[in-house]
Design an enzyme around this catalytic site. Structure first.
Site, short mmCIF file in Angstrom:
data_model
loop_
_atom_site.label_atom_id
_atom_site.label_comp_id
_atom_site.label_asym_id
_atom_site.label_seq_id
_atom_site.Cartn_x
_atom_site.Cartn_y
_atom_site.Cartn_z
N LYS A 72 0.82 -1.22 0.00
CA LYS A 72 0.00 0.00 0.00
C LYS A 72 0.85 1.27 0.00
O LYS A 72 0.46 2.28 -0.56
CB LYS A 72 -0.92 0.03 1.22
CG LYS A 72 -2.13 -0.86 1.06
CD LYS A 72 -3.11 -0.63 2.19
CE LYS A 72 -4.21 -1.65 2.14
NZ LYS A 72 -5.24 -1.45 3.15
N GLY A 133 -0.47 1.18 9.01
CA GLY A 133 -1.09 1.60 7.75
C GLY A 133 -2.59 1.83 7.86
O GLY A 133 -3.11 2.83 7.35
N ALA A 134 -3.28 0.92 8.54
CA ALA A 134 -4.75 1.00 8.59
C ALA A 134 -5.22 2.28 9.29
O ALA A 134 -6.31 2.78 8.99
CB ALA A 134 -5.30 -0.23 9.29
N ILE A 157 5.51 4.54 20.46
CA ILE A 157 4.97 5.91 20.58
C ILE A 157 5.44 6.81 19.43
O ILE A 157 4.69 7.67 18.96
CB ILE A 157 5.32 6.50 21.97
CG1 ILE A 157 4.50 7.75 22.25
CG2 ILE A 157 6.80 6.77 22.14
CD1 ILE A 157 3.12 7.49 22.70
N LYS A 159 5.66 6.15 16.35
CA LYS A 159 4.79 6.03 15.17
C LYS A 159 3.50 6.83 15.37
O LYS A 159 2.95 7.41 14.43
CB LYS A 159 4.50 4.57 14.88
CG LYS A 159 5.63 3.93 14.07
CD LYS A 159 5.51 2.43 13.97
CE LYS A 159 4.40 1.97 13.06
NZ LYS A 159 4.32 0.48 13.06
P1 ATR Z 1 -1.44 -2.25 9.13
O1 ATR Z 1 -0.93 -1.66 7.88
O2 ATR Z 1 -2.42 -3.37 8.94
O3 ATR Z 1 -1.97 -1.22 10.10
P2 ATR Z 1 1.12 -2.37 10.45
O4 ATR Z 1 1.54 -1.16 9.72
O5 ATR Z 1 2.09 -3.47 10.62
O6 ATR Z 1 -0.17 -3.00 9.81
O7 ATR Z 1 0.58 -1.90 11.90
C1 ATR Z 1 0.22 -2.80 12.85
C2 ATR Z 1 -0.25 -2.04 14.09
O8 ATR Z 1 -0.55 -3.02 15.08
C3 ATR Z 1 0.80 -1.13 14.71
O9 ATR Z 1 0.14 -0.05 15.34
C4 ATR Z 1 1.45 -2.04 15.73
O10 ATR Z 1 2.09 -1.38 16.79
P3 ATR Z 1 3.63 -0.93 16.64
O11 ATR Z 1 3.61 0.31 15.82
O12 ATR Z 1 4.10 -0.70 18.03
O13 ATR Z 1 4.34 -2.07 15.96
C5 ATR Z 1 0.23 -2.76 16.24
N1 ATR Z 1 0.58 -4.03 16.89
C6 ATR Z 1 0.90 -5.20 16.29
N2 ATR Z 1 1.11 -6.15 17.22
C7 ATR Z 1 0.93 -5.57 18.45
C8 ATR Z 1 0.99 -6.03 19.81
N3 ATR Z 1 1.28 -7.29 20.09
N4 ATR Z 1 0.73 -5.15 20.79
C9 ATR Z 1 0.41 -3.87 20.51
N5 ATR Z 1 0.32 -3.36 19.26
C10 ATR Z 1 0.58 -4.20 18.24
#
Ligand code: ATR
Length: 284
Positions: A72, A133-134, A157, A159
């Site tokens: 994306k 991303g979402a 934090i 991000k």
């Molecule tokens: P997408 O594009 O589907 O949003 P992504 O960019 O990989 O996928 O984002 C995943 C989100 O899930 C992020 O906010 C991630 O937090 P981090 O930025 O700290 O990685 C969050 N996420 C994934 N696994 C997690 C977990 N076990 N606990 C808390 N947050 C999690």
């Protein structure tokens, strides 16, 4: 279905792509509208994406592409024109040119409207969990409707800060706060949120909710999980127990696809909503 030399080709690209439900949605719609077209899944390794994309552009009857993870945020640089300036999930190929759109923004908004038409984002307090991303499409959809305040919470934090800075600048909306993701976040803040959205992937594998809910003080407050499989995550279960209205991501999935379909075909597929959601629910 009869494939001929006139059949238009559509598809979705991702890595991996095995779980996609988009072919089911779009091929059903092509059949209903009697459009001579086929929609296929393409699993492409990230290092092959550029070759894949330019290959598609050279196919005259290739008309539309959906782009999912991890592409994306990659596809934008190969497009001739971006109609939306956010992460692209839909591409239209027309007269040798490629145009990029984000239909998740519409999908998210329609999920709310379909389930709770009386709910208004305007002047509401919103908590966004996650900054991946979402969350971009979700924030964009919410900011379009003039909320009162947005809090973004994320495990990483930095991000969340990045997201805040992006939207403060691009949308000139200043009332965005960032907080570290802690399970007791709702007990720590002094805000009654009207809308709480999980944009993380936590819940896809039946994990426990990232946050604890306190008793809901408003009849209107909604908890929205972008996850649709499983349909009832622990996050939604806990929210429901505390009196929140809930929505999962199934309608967002359907409406982002409907928007892509109308960009490609100029047709409005909304009358097939019941049929499509029935087919999708049978997949879980
Ligand atoms: P997408 O594009 O589907 O949003 P992504 O960019 O990989 O996928 O984002 C995943 C989100 O899930 C992020 O906010 C991630 O937090 P981090 O930025 O700290 O990685 C969050 N996420 C994934 N696994 C997690 C977990 N076990 N606990 C808390 N947050 C999690």
């Amino acid at each position: 279905m009869i494939i001929s030399g006139k059949t238009k080709i559509f598809g979705v690209v991702g890595y991996p792509i095995t779980h996609t439900l988009s072919p089911l949605i779009h091929n059903t719609l092509f059949k209903e509208f009697k459009i001579d077209a086929i929609y296929l899944p393409f699993e492409v390794l990230p290092e092959n994406f550029e070759k894949f994309f330019y290959g598609l552009k050279s196919i005259n009857n290739f008309t539309g592409l959906n782009v999912t993870l991890p592409f994306k945020n990659v596809v934008a640089k190969y497009l001739n024109k971006k109609i939306e300036h956010l992460l692209i999930n839909t591409v239209l190929f027309k007269n040798g040119l490629s145009y990029g759109y984000n239909t998740d923004i519409y999908g998210f908004k329609m999920g709310l409207i379909k389930n709770y038409p009386e709910f208004k984002i305007k002047n509401s307090n919103v908590l966004i969990i996650g900054a991946g991303g979402a969350s971009y499409a979700v924030l964009c959809a919410i900011l379009n409707e003039k909320p009162k305040k947005i809090v973004i919470t994320n495990r990483t934090i930095e991000k969340a800060e990045e997201l805040k800075n992006y939207f403060c600048k691009s949308q000139k909306f200043k009332n965005i706060d960032v907080m570290p993701l802690k399970s007791d976040i709702l007990f720590k803040v002094d805000i009654d949120f009207d809308l709480i959205v999980n944009t993380t992937s936590v819940g896809l594998k039946n994990e426990k909710s990232l946050i604890e809910f306190k008793k809901c003080n408003s009849k209107q407050a909604i908890v929205y999980d972008l996850i649709y499989n499983p349909p009832l995550t622990d996050f939604l279960k806990q929210a429901k127990k505390k009196g929140y209205k809930i929505i999962n991501g199934l309608d967002m999935l359907i409406f982002q696809a409907f928007k892509a379909f109308s960009i490609w075909t100029d047709k409005d597929p909304s009358k097939f909503y019941e049929k499509i959601s029935h087919y999708l629910l049978k997949c879980f």
